[in-house]
Design an enzyme around this catalytic site. Structure first.
Site, PDB file in Angstrom:
ATOM      1  N   LYS A 195       0.811  -1.204   0.000  1.00  0.00           N
ATOM      2  CA  LYS A 195       0.000   0.000   0.000  1.00  0.00           C
ATOM      3  C   LYS A 195       0.850   1.262   0.000  1.00  0.00           C
ATOM      4  O   LYS A 195       0.367   2.364  -0.195  1.00  0.00           O
ATOM      5  CB  LYS A 195      -0.887  -0.005   1.261  1.00  0.00           C
ATOM      6  CG  LYS A 195      -1.921  -1.093   1.252  1.00  0.00           C
ATOM      7  CD  LYS A 195      -2.598  -1.214   2.631  1.00  0.00           C
ATOM      8  CE  LYS A 195      -2.064  -2.444   3.296  1.00  0.00           C
ATOM      9  NZ  LYS A 195      -2.686  -2.790   4.585  1.00  0.00           N
ATOM     10  N   GLY A 196       2.157   1.088   0.239  1.00  0.00           N
ATOM     11  CA  GLY A 196       3.025   2.241   0.473  1.00  0.00           C
ATOM     12  C   GLY A 196       3.106   3.245  -0.663  1.00  0.00           C
ATOM     13  O   GLY A 196       3.338   4.426  -0.443  1.00  0.00           O
ATOM     14  N   ASP A 256       7.343   2.706  -3.066  1.00  0.00           N
ATOM     15  CA  ASP A 256       7.572   3.815  -2.132  1.00  0.00           C
ATOM     16  C   ASP A 256       9.050   3.950  -1.784  1.00  0.00           C
ATOM     17  O   ASP A 256       9.601   5.042  -1.769  1.00  0.00           O
ATOM     18  CB  ASP A 256       6.721   3.650  -0.857  1.00  0.00           C
ATOM     19  CG  ASP A 256       6.860   2.286  -0.185  1.00  0.00           C
ATOM     20  OD1 ASP A 256       7.610   1.408  -0.682  1.00  0.00           O
ATOM     21  OD2 ASP A 256       6.208   2.075   0.856  1.00  0.00           O
ATOM     22  N   ASP A 279      14.917  -0.722  -0.183  1.00  0.00           N
ATOM     23  CA  ASP A 279      15.715  -0.886   1.026  1.00  0.00           C
ATOM     24  C   ASP A 279      16.688  -2.046   0.775  1.00  0.00           C
ATOM     25  O   ASP A 279      17.736  -1.847   0.167  1.00  0.00           O
ATOM     26  CB  ASP A 279      14.715  -1.151   2.163  1.00  0.00           C
ATOM     27  CG  ASP A 279      15.338  -1.263   3.530  1.00  0.00           C
ATOM     28  OD1 ASP A 279      16.232  -0.487   3.842  1.00  0.00           O
ATOM     29  OD2 ASP A 279      14.910  -2.147   4.302  1.00  0.00           O
ATOM     30  N   LYS A 309      17.284   3.759  -0.147  1.00  0.00           N
ATOM     31  CA  LYS A 309      18.248   3.662   0.955  1.00  0.00           C
ATOM     32  C   LYS A 309      19.381   2.741   0.492  1.00  0.00           C
ATOM     33  O   LYS A 309      19.404   1.556   0.834  1.00  0.00           O
ATOM     34  CB  LYS A 309      17.578   3.034   2.188  1.00  0.00           C
ATOM     35  CG  LYS A 309      16.595   3.939   2.896  1.00  0.00           C
ATOM     36  CD  LYS A 309      16.331   3.484   4.335  1.00  0.00           C
ATOM     37  CE  LYS A 309      15.166   2.563   4.443  1.00  0.00           C
ATOM     38  NZ  LYS A 309      14.648   2.378   5.833  1.00  0.00           N
ATOM     39  N   ILE A 353      11.560   5.575   7.901  1.00  0.00           N
ATOM     40  CA  ILE A 353      10.715   6.740   7.626  1.00  0.00           C
ATOM     41  C   ILE A 353       9.257   6.336   7.436  1.00  0.00           C
ATOM     42  O   ILE A 353       8.956   5.202   7.032  1.00  0.00           O
ATOM     43  CB  ILE A 353      11.203   7.516   6.381  1.00  0.00           C
ATOM     44  CG1 ILE A 353      11.229   6.602   5.139  1.00  0.00           C
ATOM     45  CG2 ILE A 353      12.586   8.131   6.629  1.00  0.00           C
ATOM     46  CD1 ILE A 353      11.444   7.353   3.839  1.00  0.00           C
ATOM     47  N   ARG A 361       0.450   6.280   7.639  1.00  0.00           N
ATOM     48  CA  ARG A 361       0.395   6.407   6.178  1.00  0.00           C
ATOM     49  C   ARG A 361      -0.231   7.727   5.720  1.00  0.00           C
ATOM     50  O   ARG A 361       0.037   8.191   4.623  1.00  0.00           O
ATOM     51  CB  ARG A 361      -0.441   5.268   5.567  1.00  0.00           C
ATOM     52  CG  ARG A 361       0.216   3.904   5.645  1.00  0.00           C
ATOM     53  CD  ARG A 361      -0.509   2.951   4.684  1.00  0.00           C
ATOM     54  NE  ARG A 361      -0.266   1.553   4.984  1.00  0.00           N
ATOM     55  CZ  ARG A 361       0.759   0.848   4.515  1.00  0.00           C
ATOM     56  NH1 ARG A 361       1.655   1.429   3.745  1.00  0.00           N
ATOM     57  NH2 ARG A 361       0.890  -0.431   4.819  1.00  0.00           N
TER      58      ARG A 361
HETATM   59  P1  IMP Z   1      12.974  -4.153   0.434  1.00  0.00           P
HETATM   60  O1  IMP Z   1      12.371  -5.393  -0.110  1.00  0.00           O
HETATM   61  O2  IMP Z   1      13.834  -4.419   1.644  1.00  0.00           O
HETATM   62  O3  IMP Z   1      13.698  -3.311  -0.592  1.00  0.00           O
HETATM   63  O4  IMP Z   1      11.834  -3.313   1.068  1.00  0.00           O
HETATM   64  C1  IMP Z   1      10.944  -2.587   0.371  1.00  0.00           C
HETATM   65  C2  IMP Z   1       9.697  -2.394   1.205  1.00  0.00           C
HETATM   66  O5  IMP Z   1       9.989  -2.287   2.603  1.00  0.00           O
HETATM   67  C3  IMP Z   1       9.027  -1.105   0.848  1.00  0.00           C
HETATM   68  O6  IMP Z   1       8.016  -1.326  -0.076  1.00  0.00           O
HETATM   69  C4  IMP Z   1       8.446  -0.634   2.158  1.00  0.00           C
HETATM   70  O7  IMP Z   1       7.137  -1.128   2.301  1.00  0.00           O
HETATM   71  C5  IMP Z   1       9.265  -1.267   3.219  1.00  0.00           C
HETATM   72  N1  IMP Z   1      10.212  -0.297   3.813  1.00  0.00           N
HETATM   73  C6  IMP Z   1      11.559  -0.286   3.696  1.00  0.00           C
HETATM   74  N2  IMP Z   1      12.111   0.743   4.361  1.00  0.00           N
HETATM   75  C7  IMP Z   1      11.068   1.415   4.889  1.00  0.00           C
HETATM   76  C8  IMP Z   1      10.983   2.603   5.684  1.00  0.00           C
HETATM   77  O8  IMP Z   1      11.964   3.281   6.041  1.00  0.00           O
HETATM   78  N3  IMP Z   1       9.725   2.976   6.049  1.00  0.00           N
HETATM   79  C9  IMP Z   1       8.599   2.305   5.686  1.00  0.00           C
HETATM   80  N4  IMP Z   1       8.647   1.194   4.949  1.00  0.00           N
HETATM   81  C10 IMP Z   1       9.861   0.751   4.553  1.00  0.00           C
HETATM   82 MG    MG Z   2       5.946  -1.502   0.734  1.00  0.00          MG
END
Ligand code: IMP
Ligand code: MG
Length: 178
Positions: free
Chosen positions: A42-43, A99, A102, A130, A152, A164
């Protein structure tokens, strides 16, 4: 300001200008194509809505829901599709709207997933990046803003489904999740 926010990282005005500059680039690159924008719920919901109405091109939209986080702040590395797109993607150019990137696990999974389903191209626009936390390399075509390693929330981004609806993006006080 919300009491759980340590500081505002990106205010409404800066969000507007980030969206505007991404919209211009995507408009130019996708001009004349028949393409599909896929939001990761949903982000990405506020970011995608603002992007859509700022862009001049017309295009189709769809959504996926994926999970890898449970209610924590660390990626588990396992990605599941909880809701898939509701139209065929074979032969389509796809732009995934996220959104934040990470660890890279979510987007790396989604790119492979759509290519396996027959998409011609799969590119990514992410509002935030990030890079310090990356575990998997993922090429990202469009990045709104590179941010330091902090958790964040706001403008669609949550912690355990909260925050949100904040109109700005803020750093969450660590005591909220520790
Ligand atoms: P990844 O798979 O680790 O790249 O994570 C991506 C998902 O993690 C994003 O779609 C976000 O929903 C969540 N996420 C990662 N970092 C943050 C943050 O700082 N705040 C909120 N959600 C985050
Ligand atoms: Mg997400």
């Amino acid at each position: 300001m919300n009491k759980d926010i340590e500081k505002v990282l990106v205010d409404e005005q800066e969000l507007d200008s980030i969206v505007k500059s991404l919209a211009e680039k995507i408009d130019a690159d996708y001009e004349g194509k028949n393409w599909l924008m896929v939001g990761v719920l949903k982000g990405s919901v506020l970011f995608m809505a603002d992007l859509m109405k700022t862009m001049k091109n017309d295009f189709k939209i769809d959504f996926v829901v994926v999970s890898s986080y449970a209610d924590g702040t660390q990626s588990t590395g396992r990605v599941n599709i909880l809701k898939d797109v509701s139209q065929p993607v074979d032969g389509m150019d796809i732009l995934i709207v996220e959104d934040i990137i990470d660890s890279g696990n979510t987007l790396s999974f989604l790119v492979k997933y759509f290519l396996a389903k027959g998409a011609v191209s799969v590119k990514i626009v992410t509002l935030f990046d990030k890079p310090d936390r990356r575990q998997v390399e993922v090429p990202v075509e469009y990045v709104g803003k590179v941010i330091p390693d902090a958790f964040i929330v706001g403008y669609g981004l949550d912690y355990a489904e909260e925050y949100r609806t904040l109109p700005y993006v803020g750093i969450l006080k660590p005591e909220v999740y520790s």
